[in-house]
Design an enzyme around this catalytic site. Structure first.
Site, short mmCIF file in Angstrom:
data_model
loop_
_atom_site.label_atom_id
_atom_site.label_comp_id
_atom_site.label_asym_id
_atom_site.label_seq_id
_atom_site.Cartn_x
_atom_site.Cartn_y
_atom_site.Cartn_z
N LYS A 120 4.55 -7.86 5.78
CA LYS A 120 3.97 -9.00 5.04
C LYS A 120 3.05 -8.50 3.93
O LYS A 120 3.06 -9.03 2.82
CB LYS A 120 3.17 -9.89 5.99
CG LYS A 120 4.03 -10.77 6.88
CD LYS A 120 3.15 -11.72 7.66
CE LYS A 120 3.96 -12.57 8.61
NZ LYS A 120 3.10 -13.40 9.48
N TYR A 175 7.27 0.23 6.49
CA TYR A 175 6.51 0.77 5.36
C TYR A 175 7.46 1.16 4.22
O TYR A 175 7.29 0.71 3.09
CB TYR A 175 5.74 1.98 5.86
CG TYR A 175 4.85 2.66 4.83
CD1 TYR A 175 3.70 2.05 4.36
CD2 TYR A 175 5.18 3.93 4.34
CE1 TYR A 175 2.87 2.70 3.45
CE2 TYR A 175 4.36 4.58 3.44
CZ TYR A 175 3.20 3.96 2.99
OH TYR A 175 2.39 4.61 2.08
P1 NAD Z 1 -6.05 3.48 3.60
O1 NAD Z 1 -5.49 2.96 4.87
O2 NAD Z 1 -7.28 4.32 3.67
O3 NAD Z 1 -6.33 2.29 2.58
C1 NAD Z 1 -5.59 1.10 2.53
C2 NAD Z 1 -6.56 -0.05 2.33
O4 NAD Z 1 -5.83 -1.28 2.26
C3 NAD Z 1 -7.56 -0.19 3.49
O5 NAD Z 1 -8.86 -0.33 2.97
C4 NAD Z 1 -7.07 -1.44 4.21
O6 NAD Z 1 -8.11 -2.09 4.91
C5 NAD Z 1 -6.50 -2.25 3.07
N1 NAD Z 1 -5.52 -3.26 3.48
C6 NAD Z 1 -4.48 -3.10 4.33
N2 NAD Z 1 -3.81 -4.26 4.47
C7 NAD Z 1 -4.45 -5.17 3.69
C8 NAD Z 1 -4.25 -6.55 3.43
N3 NAD Z 1 -3.25 -7.25 4.00
N4 NAD Z 1 -5.12 -7.18 2.59
C9 NAD Z 1 -6.15 -6.51 2.01
N5 NAD Z 1 -6.39 -5.19 2.24
C10 NAD Z 1 -5.56 -4.54 3.07
O7 NAD Z 1 -4.86 4.27 2.89
P2 NAD Z 1 -4.85 5.14 1.55
O8 NAD Z 1 -4.44 6.50 1.91
O9 NAD Z 1 -6.11 4.95 0.79
O10 NAD Z 1 -3.64 4.47 0.76
C11 NAD Z 1 -3.82 3.61 -0.32
C12 NAD Z 1 -2.49 3.25 -0.93
O11 NAD Z 1 -1.82 4.43 -1.41
C13 NAD Z 1 -1.53 2.57 0.05
O12 NAD Z 1 -0.84 1.54 -0.62
C14 NAD Z 1 -0.57 3.68 0.42
O13 NAD Z 1 0.69 3.16 0.76
C15 NAD Z 1 -0.53 4.50 -0.85
N6 NAD Z 1 -0.18 5.90 -0.55
C16 NAD Z 1 -1.08 6.75 0.02
C17 NAD Z 1 -0.70 8.04 0.32
C18 NAD Z 1 -1.67 9.02 0.94
O14 NAD Z 1 -1.26 10.14 1.26
N7 NAD Z 1 -2.92 8.69 1.11
C19 NAD Z 1 0.60 8.47 0.04
C20 NAD Z 1 1.49 7.57 -0.51
C21 NAD Z 1 1.10 6.28 -0.81
#
Ligand code: NAD
Ligand code: UDP
Ligand code: UDP
Length: 367
Positions: A123, A177
């Site tokens: 979602k 995902y």
């Molecule tokens: P993280 O889990 O630390 O941060 C994700 C944030 O999104 C969190 O603060 C969470 O509370 C918030 N969130 C989740 N669902 C939500 C919702 N429905 N409404 C509002 N907020 C919501 O992860 P991250 O590592 O900081 O990743 C950030 C983004 O980068 C993500 O989209 C992830 O898919 C992408 N990404 C990260 C990596 C990595 O290695 N860190 C790699 C590929 C992609």
């Protein structure tokens, strides 16, 4: 009495100066250059570092987060600043605000977290992205999607370039995902073609650094936590699977540069230095400097076997490439985790690493 007055003046001075030094330094930007920027997921690991950069560059930043995996503590140093706003909101619900740019990061990112409640992950990545594109369309904002190397699945092409369509199991445990992000990309290009929304798509490869959640179950946080606690380092499978890790400051620079470029097609952002997971365990163990042994556990289902970004496009079109060496980034992260462990110990809490297949109890977040 004179001494009394002096003391009062001193207290006032200390109070005022502590107040004015409360925030990290922020550049002044003229009205013309200052942008109103929304960061969804801005209280998470990557989002909070992006918040720091955009705030320090002088922009107005609104962070929207539902605190599923993010923490207020990650952005608390900005709370009260006139350029900063923090909204507790779930992107699955519509959002009506006025902004110029949207960095859309909201989504759990670590495998145990996104597998914890797969329906919610779907979602967030589908309805949540639709809402942010609807918002971008209404206010004429540019949207950057934080996509992922997971769109390539368990890749048959190595290293992965942006032309590759991927190899994803649509019904496996990672699908909520992987497919969620693939649809999110599809939505971006549908809104671009049909509605003229300006989109940017960053395919982010494994990233690490401070403010990663201690027990989010990703390999870097697990190994560092295990090594610091003198526990065995848990390697899933033989450890011959590979990853390439970039430090978070490199990613943040890449995201900002992509957002402000004219490249609307997907761009890989990652560090091409590839290691096996076993080499990585050995490196972390030696940097932490203790003698934890390595424990081999069953391999995770559908675990991508080889991953390494081809970053020629980012180099050529953005002039971007990672600059922080792996060991330097790891040392900074180890220091951060040590401080966090001290902080937790003072609060009588001992964090334990999460394992990939763990799935107990009811989800913390509702659908
Ligand atoms: P993280 O889990 O630390 O941060 C994700 C944030 O999104 C969190 O603060 C969470 O509370 C918030 N969130 C989740 N669902 C939500 C919702 N429905 N409404 C509002 N907020 C919501 O992860 P991250 O590592 O900081 O990743 C950030 C983004 O980068 C993500 O989209 C992830 O898919 C992408 N990404 C990260 C990596 C990595 O290695 N860190 C790699 C590929 C992609
Ligand atoms: N939306 C939003 N904020 C806005 C504009 C739209 O959250 O400022 C949401 C809206 O609720 C809708 C989605 O974005 O569910 C897609 O909007 P769009 O205008 O494209 O579609 P429509 O509302 O016509 O279905
Ligand atoms: N991994 C591991 N031990 C752990 C956590 C992860 O061996 O404690 C492996 C995992 O199976 C994968 C790699 O490390 O092959 C990277 O896992 P992570 O969860 O960090 O991210 P992914 O790249 O799989 O999304």
């Amino acid at each position: 009495r004179v001494v009394g007055r002096l003391i009062i003046h001193l207290i006032c001075f200390l109070f005022i100066s502590s107040f004015s030094q409360k925030y990290p330094p922020v550049k002044f930007l003229s009205e013309k250059d200052r942008k109103r920027i929304l960061i969804t997921g801005g209280a998470g690991f990557v989002g909070s570092h992006l918040t720091d950069k955009l705030m320090m560059d002088g922009h107005e930043v609104t962070v929207v987060d539902n605190f599923f995996t993010g923490r207020k503590r990650n952005v608390e140093h900005w709370i009260g600043h006139e350029n900063f706003e923090l909204i507790n909101h779930d992107v699955v619900e519509p959002l009506y605000i006025e902004v110029d740019q949207i960095y859309h990061l909201a989504s759990p990112a670590s495998p145990p977290n996104y597998m914890y409640n797969p329906i919610k992950t779907l979602k967030t990545n589908t309805i949540g992205t639709l809402n942010m594109l609807g918002l971008a369309k209404r206010v004429g904002a540019r949207l950057l999607l934080a996509s992922t190397s997971e769109v390539y699945g368990d890749p048959e092409v190595h290293p992965q370039n942006e032309e590759y369509w991927g190899h994803v199991n649509p019904i496996g445990p990672r699908a909520c995902y992987d497919e969620g992000k693939r649809v999110a990309e599809t939505m971006c290009y549908a809104y671009m073609k049909q509605e003229g929304v300006e989109v940017r798509v960053a395919r982010i490869f494994n990233t690490f650094g401070s403010r990663m959640h201690m027990n989010d179950g990703r390999v870097v946080s697990n190994f560092i936590l295990q090594a610091l606690q003198g526990e065995p380092l848990t390697v899933y499978g033989s450890g011959s699977q590979t990853r390439a890790f970039q430090y978070v400051s490199d990613l943040v620079n890449g995201l900002v540069s992509l957002m402000n470029s004219n490249i609307s097609s997907p761009v890989n952002l990652g560090n091409p230095e590839e290691h096996t997971i076993l080499q990585f365990a050995e490196l972390i163990r030696s940097l932490v400097g203790n003698r934890s042994h390595i424990q081999f556990l069953p391999e995770a289902q559908d675990d991508p076997q080889r991953r390494r970004p081809d970053i020629r496009k980012a180099k050529m079109m953005l002039g971007w490439e990672p600059v922080v060496p792996l060991e330097e980034g790891l040392n900074k992260t180890i220091q951060y985790f040590s401080r966090e462990l001290e902080h937790q110990a003072n609060n009588q809490y001992i964090p334990k690493p999460k394992t990939a297949r763990q799935k107990k109890g009811r989800p913390r977040q509702h659908n």
